[in-house]
Design a protein around this motif. Structure first.
Motif, PDB file in Angstrom:
ATOM      1  N   GLN A 265      21.697  64.001  65.063  1.00  0.00           N
ATOM      2  CA  GLN A 265      21.325  64.760  65.883  1.00  0.00           C
ATOM      3  C   GLN A 265      19.842  64.808  66.502  1.00  0.00           C
ATOM      4  O   GLN A 265      19.388  65.577  67.171  1.00  0.00           O
ATOM      5  CB  GLN A 265      21.242  66.159  65.034  1.00  0.00           C
ATOM      6  CG  GLN A 265      22.682  66.733  64.727  1.00  0.00           C
ATOM      7  CD  GLN A 265      22.872  67.674  63.724  1.00  0.00           C
ATOM      8  OE1 GLN A 265      21.722  68.399  63.302  1.00  0.00           O
ATOM      9  NE2 GLN A 265      23.922  68.111  63.339  1.00  0.00           N
ATOM     10  N   LEU A 266      19.180  63.647  66.453  1.00  0.00           N
ATOM     11  CA  LEU A 266      18.068  63.207  66.746  1.00  0.00           C
ATOM     12  C   LEU A 266      17.998  63.030  68.275  1.00  0.00           C
ATOM     13  O   LEU A 266      16.882  63.243  68.924  1.00  0.00           O
ATOM     14  CB  LEU A 266      17.288  62.017  66.040  1.00  0.00           C
ATOM     15  CG  LEU A 266      17.041  62.451  64.482  1.00  0.00           C
ATOM     16  CD1 LEU A 266      16.517  61.156  63.818  1.00  0.00           C
ATOM     17  CD2 LEU A 266      16.233  63.521  64.579  1.00  0.00           C
ATOM     18  N   ALA A 267      18.741  62.391  68.853  1.00  0.00           N
ATOM     19  CA  ALA A 267      19.023  61.887  70.501  1.00  0.00           C
ATOM     20  C   ALA A 267      18.782  63.278  71.129  1.00  0.00           C
ATOM     21  O   ALA A 267      19.567  64.317  71.008  1.00  0.00           O
ATOM     22  CB  ALA A 267      20.204  61.326  70.545  1.00  0.00           C
ATOM     23  N   GLY A 268      17.839  63.308  72.123  1.00  0.00           N
ATOM     24  CA  GLY A 268      17.453  64.445  72.831  1.00  0.00           C
ATOM     25  C   GLY A 268      16.489  65.563  72.330  1.00  0.00           C
ATOM     26  O   GLY A 268      16.209  66.434  73.276  1.00  0.00           O
ATOM     27  N   VAL A 269      15.959  65.266  71.034  1.00  0.00           N
ATOM     28  CA  VAL A 269      14.905  66.113  70.535  1.00  0.00           C
ATOM     29  C   VAL A 269      13.854  66.081  71.481  1.00  0.00           C
ATOM     30  O   VAL A 269      13.091  64.782  71.497  1.00  0.00           O
ATOM     31  CB  VAL A 269      15.014  65.854  69.155  1.00  0.00           C
ATOM     32  CG1 VAL A 269      13.775  66.786  68.608  1.00  0.00           C
ATOM     33  CG2 VAL A 269      16.091  66.472  68.471  1.00  0.00           C
ATOM     34  N   LYS A 270      13.075  67.061  71.886  1.00  0.00           N
ATOM     35  CA  LYS A 270      11.689  66.896  72.454  1.00  0.00           C
ATOM     36  C   LYS A 270      10.531  66.905  71.624  1.00  0.00           C
ATOM     37  O   LYS A 270      10.625  67.698  70.430  1.00  0.00           O
ATOM     38  CB  LYS A 270      11.523  67.966  73.368  1.00  0.00           C
ATOM     39  CG  LYS A 270      12.673  68.392  74.495  1.00  0.00           C
ATOM     40  CD  LYS A 270      12.321  67.572  75.666  1.00  0.00           C
ATOM     41  CE  LYS A 270      13.198  67.841  76.749  1.00  0.00           C
ATOM     42  NZ  LYS A 270      14.362  67.155  77.116  1.00  0.00           N
ATOM     43  N   VAL A 271       9.607  66.090  71.528  1.00  0.00           N
ATOM     44  CA  VAL A 271       8.733  65.958  70.819  1.00  0.00           C
ATOM     45  C   VAL A 271       6.988  66.096  71.548  1.00  0.00           C
ATOM     46  O   VAL A 271       7.078  65.719  72.688  1.00  0.00           O
ATOM     47  CB  VAL A 271       8.772  64.597  69.778  1.00  0.00           C
ATOM     48  CG1 VAL A 271       9.886  64.767  68.977  1.00  0.00           C
ATOM     49  CG2 VAL A 271       8.713  63.609  70.612  1.00  0.00           C
ATOM     50  N   VAL A 272       6.250  66.410  70.555  1.00  0.00           N
ATOM     51  CA  VAL A 272       4.866  66.617  71.437  1.00  0.00           C
ATOM     52  C   VAL A 272       3.851  65.614  70.782  1.00  0.00           C
ATOM     53  O   VAL A 272       3.875  65.488  69.489  1.00  0.00           O
ATOM     54  CB  VAL A 272       4.095  67.896  71.429  1.00  0.00           C
ATOM     55  CG1 VAL A 272       2.743  67.837  72.002  1.00  0.00           C
ATOM     56  CG2 VAL A 272       5.193  68.785  72.220  1.00  0.00           C
ATOM     57  N   VAL A 273       2.912  64.748  71.352  1.00  0.00           N
ATOM     58  CA  VAL A 273       2.415  63.853  70.627  1.00  0.00           C
ATOM     59  C   VAL A 273       0.885  64.720  70.137  1.00  0.00           C
ATOM     60  O   VAL A 273       0.315  65.404  71.094  1.00  0.00           O
ATOM     61  CB  VAL A 273       1.748  62.786  71.833  1.00  0.00           C
ATOM     62  CG1 VAL A 273       0.552  62.019  71.172  1.00  0.00           C
ATOM     63  CG2 VAL A 273       2.794  61.947  72.544  1.00  0.00           C
ATOM     64  N   SER A 274       0.828  64.942  69.060  1.00  0.00           N
ATOM     65  CA  SER A 274      -0.234  65.504  68.279  1.00  0.00           C
ATOM     66  C   SER A 274      -1.488  64.577  67.936  1.00  0.00           C
ATOM     67  O   SER A 274      -2.720  65.262  67.888  1.00  0.00           O
ATOM     68  CB  SER A 274       0.189  66.438  67.075  1.00  0.00           C
ATOM     69  OG  SER A 274       0.620  65.312  66.228  1.00  0.00           O
ATOM     70  N   GLU A 275      -1.263  63.316  68.007  1.00  0.00           N
ATOM     71  CA  GLU A 275      -2.434  62.599  67.534  1.00  0.00           C
ATOM     72  C   GLU A 275      -2.054  61.088  68.007  1.00  0.00           C
ATOM     73  O   GLU A 275      -1.022  60.737  67.919  1.00  0.00           O
ATOM     74  CB  GLU A 275      -2.545  62.516  65.901  1.00  0.00           C
ATOM     75  CG  GLU A 275      -4.051  62.103  65.305  1.00  0.00           C
ATOM     76  CD  GLU A 275      -3.976  62.335  63.990  1.00  0.00           C
ATOM     77  OE1 GLU A 275      -4.927  61.693  63.339  1.00  0.00           O
ATOM     78  OE2 GLU A 275      -3.394  63.263  63.278  1.00  0.00           O
ATOM     79  N   ILE A 276      -3.131  60.447  68.243  1.00  0.00           N
ATOM     80  CA  ILE A 276      -2.976  58.933  68.570  1.00  0.00           C
ATOM     81  C   ILE A 276      -3.905  58.199  67.779  1.00  0.00           C
ATOM     82  O   ILE A 276      -5.217  58.465  67.611  1.00  0.00           O
ATOM     83  CB  ILE A 276      -3.292  58.845  70.066  1.00  0.00           C
ATOM     84  CG1 ILE A 276      -2.516  59.623  71.126  1.00  0.00           C
ATOM     85  CG2 ILE A 276      -3.355  57.111  70.355  1.00  0.00           C
ATOM     86  CD1 ILE A 276      -2.794  59.568  72.399  1.00  0.00           C
ATOM     87  N   LYS A 277      -3.501  57.276  67.214  1.00  0.00           N
ATOM     88  CA  LYS A 277      -4.201  56.238  66.341  1.00  0.00           C
ATOM     89  C   LYS A 277      -3.815  54.787  66.431  1.00  0.00           C
ATOM     90  O   LYS A 277      -2.984  54.423  66.175  1.00  0.00           O
ATOM     91  CB  LYS A 277      -3.917  56.403  64.843  1.00  0.00           C
ATOM     92  CG  LYS A 277      -4.541  57.805  64.333  1.00  0.00           C
ATOM     93  CD  LYS A 277      -4.315  57.983  62.787  1.00  0.00           C
ATOM     94  CE  LYS A 277      -4.621  59.462  62.275  1.00  0.00           C
ATOM     95  NZ  LYS A 277      -4.182  59.378  60.890  1.00  0.00           N
TER      96      LYS A 277
END
Length: 114
Positions: free
Chosen positions: A65-77
């Motif tokens: 069920q992961l395909a299509g889930v919207k995610v937000v970038v919270s941190e960049i390293k």
């Protein structure tokens, strides 16, 4: 004179192409991405926990069920990004965030820019 114009146009095209390619790889905190599909349901560039760890923490152990889930970038390293779900839910019911190698995940289609 004609040769000079052709040469200058050619040089401008060569110089401007890498600049455009670098702009596509830039990402910022707060940007929204979408989880794409992977080959054989084995995500390699988006680092999801293994199914046995998900089950041990009481989560739902399924990548289906992961395909299509919207995610937000919270941190960049460096080239690694930390992702949280946009809807505020936890991944698999027990993991609040995941990591991904941004450039590789975009190239493989595991993450999609929206």
């Amino acid at each position: 004179m004609k040769c000079f114009r052709i040469l200058s146009i050619f040089l401008i095209l060569i110089i401007s192409t890498p600049v455009n390619a670098q702009e596509d790889d830039q990402i910022s905190v707060g940007e929204t991405l979408e989880i794409g599909t992977s080959k054989n349901f084995q995500y390699s560039d988006v680092r999801f926990p293994k199914l046995n760890f998900i089950a041990k923490r009481g989560g739902r152990a399924s990548y289906d069920q992961l395909a299509g889930v919207k995610v937000v970038v919270s941190e960049i390293k460096n080239s690694t990004v930390i992702l949280k779900r946009k809807d505020g839910k936890k991944f698999f019911g027990s993991f609040p965030e995941i990591k991904a190698n941004y450039s590789d995940a975009i190239a493989s289609g595991e993450l999609l820019k929206k």
